[in-house]
Design a protein around this motif. Sequence first.
Motif, mmCIF file in Angstrom:
data_model
loop_
_atom_site.group_PDB
_atom_site.id
_atom_site.type_symbol
_atom_site.label_atom_id
_atom_site.label_comp_id
_atom_site.label_asym_id
_atom_site.label_seq_id
_atom_site.Cartn_x
_atom_site.Cartn_y
_atom_site.Cartn_z
ATOM 1 N N GLU A 249 15.172 -4.895 7.883
ATOM 2 C CA GLU A 249 15.067 -6.119 7.086
ATOM 3 C C GLU A 249 14.369 -7.242 7.829
ATOM 4 O O GLU A 249 13.540 -7.976 7.253
ATOM 5 C CB GLU A 249 16.472 -6.563 6.663
ATOM 6 N N GLY A 250 14.654 -7.394 9.122
ATOM 7 C CA GLY A 250 14.049 -8.475 9.894
ATOM 8 C C GLY A 250 12.534 -8.356 9.990
ATOM 9 O O GLY A 250 11.799 -9.318 9.771
ATOM 10 N N ILE A 251 12.058 -7.149 10.324
ATOM 11 C CA ILE A 251 10.617 -6.939 10.441
ATOM 12 C C ILE A 251 9.930 -7.090 9.080
ATOM 13 O O ILE A 251 8.827 -7.642 8.972
ATOM 14 C CB ILE A 251 10.343 -5.556 11.049
ATOM 15 N N GLU A 252 10.601 -6.615 8.043
ATOM 16 C CA GLU A 252 10.020 -6.731 6.705
ATOM 17 C C GLU A 252 9.820 -8.191 6.321
ATOM 18 O O GLU A 252 8.767 -8.578 5.784
ATOM 19 C CB GLU A 252 10.938 -6.029 5.704
ATOM 20 N N ARG A 253 10.814 -9.025 6.598
ATOM 21 C CA ARG A 253 10.689 -10.450 6.280
ATOM 22 C C ARG A 253 9.639 -11.121 7.156
ATOM 23 O O ARG A 253 8.900 -11.996 6.703
ATOM 24 C CB ARG A 253 12.034 -11.147 6.467
ATOM 25 N N ALA A 254 9.570 -10.742 8.433
ATOM 26 C CA ALA A 254 8.594 -11.348 9.333
ATOM 27 C C ALA A 254 7.169 -10.978 8.918
ATOM 28 O O ALA A 254 6.258 -11.826 8.934
ATOM 29 C CB ALA A 254 8.870 -10.903 10.765
ATOM 30 N N LEU A 255 6.946 -9.725 8.524
ATOM 31 C CA LEU A 255 5.620 -9.308 8.085
ATOM 32 C C LEU A 255 5.199 -10.033 6.814
ATOM 33 O O LEU A 255 4.003 -10.291 6.592
ATOM 34 C CB LEU A 255 5.595 -7.793 7.844
ATOM 35 N N ALA A 256 6.180 -10.367 5.981
ATOM 36 C CA ALA A 256 5.858 -11.060 4.729
ATOM 37 C C ALA A 256 5.283 -12.445 4.972
ATOM 38 O O ALA A 256 4.619 -13.022 4.093
ATOM 39 C CB ALA A 256 7.108 -11.148 3.855
ATOM 40 N N GLN A 257 5.496 -13.027 6.152
ATOM 41 C CA GLN A 257 4.987 -14.364 6.466
ATOM 42 C C GLN A 257 3.548 -14.328 6.976
ATOM 43 O O GLN A 257 2.932 -15.380 7.173
ATOM 44 C CB GLN A 257 5.895 -15.029 7.512
ATOM 45 N N LEU A 258 3.000 -13.136 7.232
ATOM 46 C CA LEU A 258 1.622 -13.015 7.711
ATOM 47 C C LEU A 258 0.668 -12.912 6.535
ATOM 48 O O LEU A 258 1.026 -12.465 5.449
ATOM 49 C CB LEU A 258 1.486 -11.775 8.598
ATOM 50 N N ASP A 259 -0.594 -13.282 6.797
ATOM 51 C CA ASP A 259 -1.599 -13.071 5.756
ATOM 52 C C ASP A 259 -1.918 -11.589 5.686
ATOM 53 O O ASP A 259 -1.553 -10.805 6.560
ATOM 54 C CB ASP A 259 -2.853 -13.888 6.075
ATOM 55 N N GLU A 260 -2.637 -11.212 4.653
ATOM 56 C CA GLU A 260 -2.862 -9.794 4.377
ATOM 57 C C GLU A 260 -3.583 -9.089 5.514
ATOM 58 O O GLU A 260 -3.234 -7.971 5.891
ATOM 59 C CB GLU A 260 -3.656 -9.645 3.081
ATOM 60 N N ARG A 261 -4.649 -9.741 6.088
ATOM 61 C CA ARG A 261 -5.398 -9.096 7.155
ATOM 62 C C ARG A 261 -4.559 -8.928 8.416
ATOM 63 O O ARG A 261 -4.553 -7.866 9.051
ATOM 64 C CB ARG A 261 -6.667 -9.898 7.476
ATOM 65 N N SER A 262 -3.809 -9.993 8.795
ATOM 66 C CA SER A 262 -2.961 -9.897 10.000
ATOM 67 C C SER A 262 -1.886 -8.832 9.820
ATOM 68 O O SER A 262 -1.578 -8.068 10.751
ATOM 69 C CB SER A 262 -2.323 -11.249 10.283
ATOM 70 N N ARG A 263 -1.295 -8.781 8.614
ATOM 71 C CA ARG A 263 -0.264 -7.780 8.355
ATOM 72 C C ARG A 263 -0.837 -6.375 8.453
ATOM 73 O O ARG A 263 -0.208 -5.461 8.982
ATOM 74 C CB ARG A 263 0.348 -8.030 6.984
ATOM 75 N N ARG A 264 -2.062 -6.189 7.932
ATOM 76 C CA ARG A 264 -2.711 -4.877 7.980
ATOM 77 C C ARG A 264 -2.991 -4.466 9.419
ATOM 78 O O ARG A 264 -2.757 -3.316 9.805
ATOM 79 C CB ARG A 264 -4.009 -4.935 7.182
ATOM 80 N N ILE A 265 -3.447 -5.396 10.255
ATOM 81 C CA ILE A 265 -3.779 -5.087 11.656
ATOM 82 C C ILE A 265 -2.517 -4.713 12.437
ATOM 83 O O ILE A 265 -2.489 -3.716 13.164
ATOM 84 C CB ILE A 265 -4.510 -6.269 12.311
ATOM 85 N N VAL A 266 -1.437 -5.515 12.304
ATOM 86 C CA VAL A 266 -0.188 -5.233 13.030
ATOM 87 C C VAL A 266 0.403 -3.900 12.581
ATOM 88 O O VAL A 266 0.853 -3.084 13.393
ATOM 89 C CB VAL A 266 0.810 -6.386 12.829
#
Length: 317
Positions: A249-266
């Motif tokens: 749950e923690g990582i899912e919420r943290a990833l939701a705060q990134l923009d689409e490109r940053s989320r895709r790269i991580v």
Amino acid sequence: MTAMTPALSSAAPVPAPVWSSTSLTLPPLGNLDAYISAVNRIPMLTAEEERDCARRWREQHDLEAAGRLVLSHLRLVVAISRQYLGYGLPQADLIQEGNIGLMKAVKRFDPAQGVRLVSYAVHWIKAEIHEFILRNWRMVKVATTKAQRKLFFNLRALKRDLRAGAADEDAVRERLSDAEIDVVARELKVSRDDVIEMETRLSGGDVALDPLPGDDGEDTHGPIAYLADHRHEPTAVLEARERELLASEGIERALAQLDERSRRIVTARWLQVNDDGSGGATLQELAHEYGVSAERIRQIEAAALKKLRKALEAYAA
């Protein structure tokens, strides 16, 4: 029925106990020898007196009658306790447990069966002494099943018979030979493996779980150091639960705060595994996908990871 065994007090010469018109009077007792001397002087009941006391106890719950039955058979407990001195337990403790068995026998004794109390009580006395030995001879029980208990109490006696010419107790403690194992197994009608297992248990000593001080005064490593299971300690359970929440749950919420490109790269770099089991995408692969340099992908990744750490810290708090 409460215990009626005479108590021990200051040591003194032991006069003979006598029956009064109502009860047995006993002198003050001191050490174990004085107790044994006293109980051996207690008058034995005749068969008619025993039946009369037993009937009074069963029909009228006459405690005085029960007391006479118990006290007149205390010498039997002392005699039986001598058979178990080889286990290294104090005879006073063996006698005490045997007295409990004697009182249980008196409580259940039925004179109508035509059997004397002495024959009936032997089983109860030995049963209590057996339980006491099994509870206290080792820190961990060496015999739990009926067959193991029988083997436990007969193995030592058989070893002594097989080594009748042994000079001392140490010779009796030596391990059984193959021929002796066959004899014991045949006598007790058990398998060789059972005899070998019980012999191993009897010959092994107790090991302290806690570390003992060494010669230099510092604690050594005891079994408790590698036998302890910390997985179920409250702190360990809470830490494991927090890790699970952060990993889901923690990582899912943290990833939701990134923009689409940053989320895709991580996600491509750290959260995906290739079919061959290797790690995620390389900087060059992502650079080609987005049409930028590998250095630019690295900068986006670093900024995204920094933002993820802050989000996870806030979530954990």
